[in-house]
Scaffold this motif. Structure first.
Motif, PDB file in Angstrom:
ATOM      1  N   TRP A 216      -3.375  12.997  10.038  1.00 28.03           N
ATOM      2  CA  TRP A 216      -4.299  12.887   9.065  1.00 28.03           C
ATOM      3  C   TRP A 216      -4.939  14.299   8.643  1.00 28.03           C
ATOM      4  O   TRP A 216      -5.212  15.192   9.452  1.00 28.03           O
ATOM      5  N   ARG A 217      -5.893  14.355   7.736  1.00 25.89           N
ATOM      6  CA  ARG A 217      -6.585  15.480   7.267  1.00 25.89           C
ATOM      7  C   ARG A 217      -7.896  15.196   6.758  1.00 25.89           C
ATOM      8  O   ARG A 217      -8.014  14.759   5.939  1.00 25.89           O
ATOM      9  N   TYR A 218      -8.719  15.945   7.331  1.00 28.84           N
ATOM     10  CA  TYR A 218     -10.279  15.746   7.036  1.00 28.84           C
ATOM     11  C   TYR A 218     -10.378  17.166   6.180  1.00 28.84           C
ATOM     12  O   TYR A 218     -10.129  18.161   6.623  1.00 28.84           O
ATOM     13  N   THR A 219     -11.030  16.732   4.923  1.00 26.92           N
ATOM     14  CA  THR A 219     -11.418  18.171   4.249  1.00 26.92           C
ATOM     15  C   THR A 219     -12.807  17.868   3.652  1.00 26.92           C
ATOM     16  O   THR A 219     -13.215  16.772   3.214  1.00 26.92           O
ATOM     17  N   PRO A 220     -13.713  19.271   3.965  1.00 30.13           N
ATOM     18  CA  PRO A 220     -15.074  18.997   3.388  1.00 30.13           C
ATOM     19  C   PRO A 220     -14.857  19.023   1.987  1.00 30.13           C
ATOM     20  O   PRO A 220     -14.255  19.608   1.280  1.00 30.13           O
ATOM     21  N   TRP A 221     -16.236  18.493   1.520  1.00 36.40           N
ATOM     22  CA  TRP A 221     -16.017  18.331  -0.019  1.00 36.40           C
ATOM     23  C   TRP A 221     -15.828  19.616  -0.726  1.00 36.40           C
ATOM     24  O   TRP A 221     -14.893  19.843  -1.572  1.00 36.40           O
ATOM     25  N   PRO A 222     -16.411  20.868  -0.387  1.00 39.31           N
ATOM     26  CA  PRO A 222     -16.253  22.105  -1.299  1.00 39.31           C
ATOM     27  C   PRO A 222     -14.919  22.366  -1.281  1.00 39.31           C
ATOM     28  O   PRO A 222     -14.346  22.823  -2.310  1.00 39.31           O
ATOM     29  N   GLN A 223     -14.102  22.215  -0.213  1.00 29.45           N
ATOM     30  CA  GLN A 223     -12.526  22.575  -0.183  1.00 29.45           C
ATOM     31  C   GLN A 223     -11.703  21.421  -0.890  1.00 29.45           C
ATOM     32  O   GLN A 223     -10.782  21.864  -1.890  1.00 29.45           O
ATOM     33  N   PHE A 224     -12.281  20.223  -0.953  1.00 26.99           N
ATOM     34  CA  PHE A 224     -11.569  19.052  -1.592  1.00 26.99           C
ATOM     35  C   PHE A 224     -11.650  19.214  -3.053  1.00 26.99           C
ATOM     36  O   PHE A 224     -10.671  18.977  -3.910  1.00 26.99           O
ATOM     37  N   LEU A 225     -12.876  19.349  -3.498  1.00 25.08           N
ATOM     38  CA  LEU A 225     -13.362  19.600  -4.945  1.00 25.08           C
ATOM     39  C   LEU A 225     -12.688  20.901  -5.636  1.00 25.08           C
ATOM     40  O   LEU A 225     -12.091  20.823  -6.817  1.00 25.08           O
ATOM     41  N   LYS A 226     -12.354  21.923  -4.776  1.00 27.30           N
ATOM     42  CA  LYS A 226     -11.945  23.163  -5.654  1.00 27.30           C
ATOM     43  C   LYS A 226     -10.615  22.857  -5.898  1.00 27.30           C
ATOM     44  O   LYS A 226      -9.448  22.542  -5.409  1.00 27.30           O
ATOM     45  N   GLY A 227     -10.191  23.018  -7.272  1.00 27.09           N
ATOM     46  CA  GLY A 227      -8.966  22.801  -7.896  1.00 27.09           C
ATOM     47  C   GLY A 227      -8.826  21.440  -8.211  1.00 27.09           C
ATOM     48  O   GLY A 227      -8.012  20.911  -8.837  1.00 27.09           O
ATOM     49  N   ALA A 228      -9.801  20.324  -8.004  1.00 26.05           N
ATOM     50  CA  ALA A 228      -9.378  19.000  -8.330  1.00 26.05           C
ATOM     51  C   ALA A 228      -9.855  18.683  -9.824  1.00 26.05           C
ATOM     52  O   ALA A 228     -10.632  19.412 -10.226  1.00 26.05           O
ATOM     53  N   GLN A 229      -9.042  17.657 -10.280  1.00 19.76           N
ATOM     54  CA  GLN A 229      -9.534  17.022 -11.736  1.00 19.76           C
ATOM     55  C   GLN A 229     -10.695  16.070 -11.532  1.00 19.76           C
ATOM     56  O   GLN A 229     -10.589  15.444 -10.387  1.00 19.76           O
ATOM     57  N   VAL A 230     -11.769  15.865 -12.231  1.00 19.69           N
ATOM     58  CA  VAL A 230     -12.861  15.139 -12.018  1.00 19.69           C
ATOM     59  C   VAL A 230     -13.107  14.687 -13.258  1.00 19.69           C
ATOM     60  O   VAL A 230     -13.190  15.204 -14.489  1.00 19.69           O
ATOM     61  N   VAL A 231     -13.864  13.519 -13.315  1.00 20.28           N
ATOM     62  CA  VAL A 231     -14.473  12.662 -14.474  1.00 20.28           C
ATOM     63  C   VAL A 231     -15.699  12.094 -14.020  1.00 20.28           C
ATOM     64  O   VAL A 231     -15.769  11.616 -12.843  1.00 20.28           O
ATOM     65  N   PHE A 232     -16.789  11.901 -14.889  1.00 22.59           N
ATOM     66  CA  PHE A 232     -17.876  11.326 -14.567  1.00 22.59           C
ATOM     67  C   PHE A 232     -17.525   9.736 -14.355  1.00 22.59           C
ATOM     68  O   PHE A 232     -16.562   9.291 -15.121  1.00 22.59           O
ATOM     69  N   LEU A 233     -18.101   9.107 -13.377  1.00 27.21           N
ATOM     70  CA  LEU A 233     -17.891   7.618 -13.159  1.00 27.21           C
ATOM     71  C   LEU A 233     -18.595   7.138 -14.321  1.00 27.21           C
ATOM     72  O   LEU A 233     -19.716   7.314 -14.508  1.00 27.21           O
ATOM     73  N   PRO A 234     -17.966   5.784 -14.553  1.00 24.41           N
ATOM     74  CA  PRO A 234     -18.447   5.168 -15.809  1.00 24.41           C
ATOM     75  C   PRO A 234     -20.134   4.714 -15.485  1.00 24.41           C
ATOM     76  O   PRO A 234     -21.086   4.620 -16.468  1.00 24.41           O
TER      77      PRO A 234
END
Length: 187
Positions: free
Chosen positions: A99-117
């Motif tokens: 299993w892999r735990y990833t802190p938010w800054p690391q998880f977000l870098k490079g991620a595609q995001v959209v605002f939640l409705p």
């Protein structure tokens, strides 16, 4: 895959608190339910079947075959407190080696995001710098943005090949403002 609002008449899910990061669990070969504890290693409080776990956050993270994504609220060594159901209840689990735990800054870098409705409209905007009061509104139905870097509750995003700006990725109270319609580029 874009995150779409629920059908008319359906209740929208509450935006979850972000916590400290994300736990990604491979379900390949995982047949036994995931055990949960009230406190690390002390009192077992129940289990979560792999299929139910996979559906838990599929509205927030694009459903990926053979993977479960849980929001991590706290950490004590190899133990993580995770959100285990739609009501936001939390329990502890012992992290397994695959299993892999990833802190938010690391998880977000490079991620595609959209605002939640169901994000507040006043926060669904792209601004020239963090903490700026005025920016360009960006609806939840807009194409995904690519996160370049993170500073606290703010993310610098690429909107397309020629424009970029800052967005809040979570509110001051910790609730997520963004969802993840695609896989992060690097992990």
């Amino acid at each position: 895959m874009l995150l779409l609002p629920p059908p008319v008449g359906a209740a929208q899910r509450m935006r979850p608190y972000s916590g400290i990061g994300v736990l990604s669990i491979s379900t390949v070969g995982l047949t036994a339910p995931i055990p949960f504890y009230n406190e690390p290693g002390l009192v077992r409080s129940g289990t979560l079947a792999p299929l139910a776990a996979q559906r838990l956050n599929d509205w927030l993270f694009t459903a990926v075959p053979d993977r479960v994504v849980l929001l991590v609220k706290a950490r004590k060594g190899d133990w993580l407190r995770v959100e285990r159901d739609d009501a936001g209840r939390e329990s502890w689990l012992l992290v397994q080696r695959h299993w892999r735990y990833t802190p938010w800054p690391q998880f977000l870098k490079g991620a595609q995001v959209v605002f939640l409705p169901n994000s507040p409209k006043r926060l669904m905007q792209v601004v020239p710098q963090p903490e700026a009061l005025q920016g360009t509104p960006r609806p939840a139905t807009a194409p995904p943005m690519r996160v370049v870097m993170v500073q606290g509750d703010w993310a610098y995003v690429l909107l397309d090949a020629s424009s970029a700006g800052w967005i809040r990725w979570r509110e001051a109270d910790g609730r997520l403002l963004v969802g993840f319609p695609g896989e992060p580029m690097q992990q």
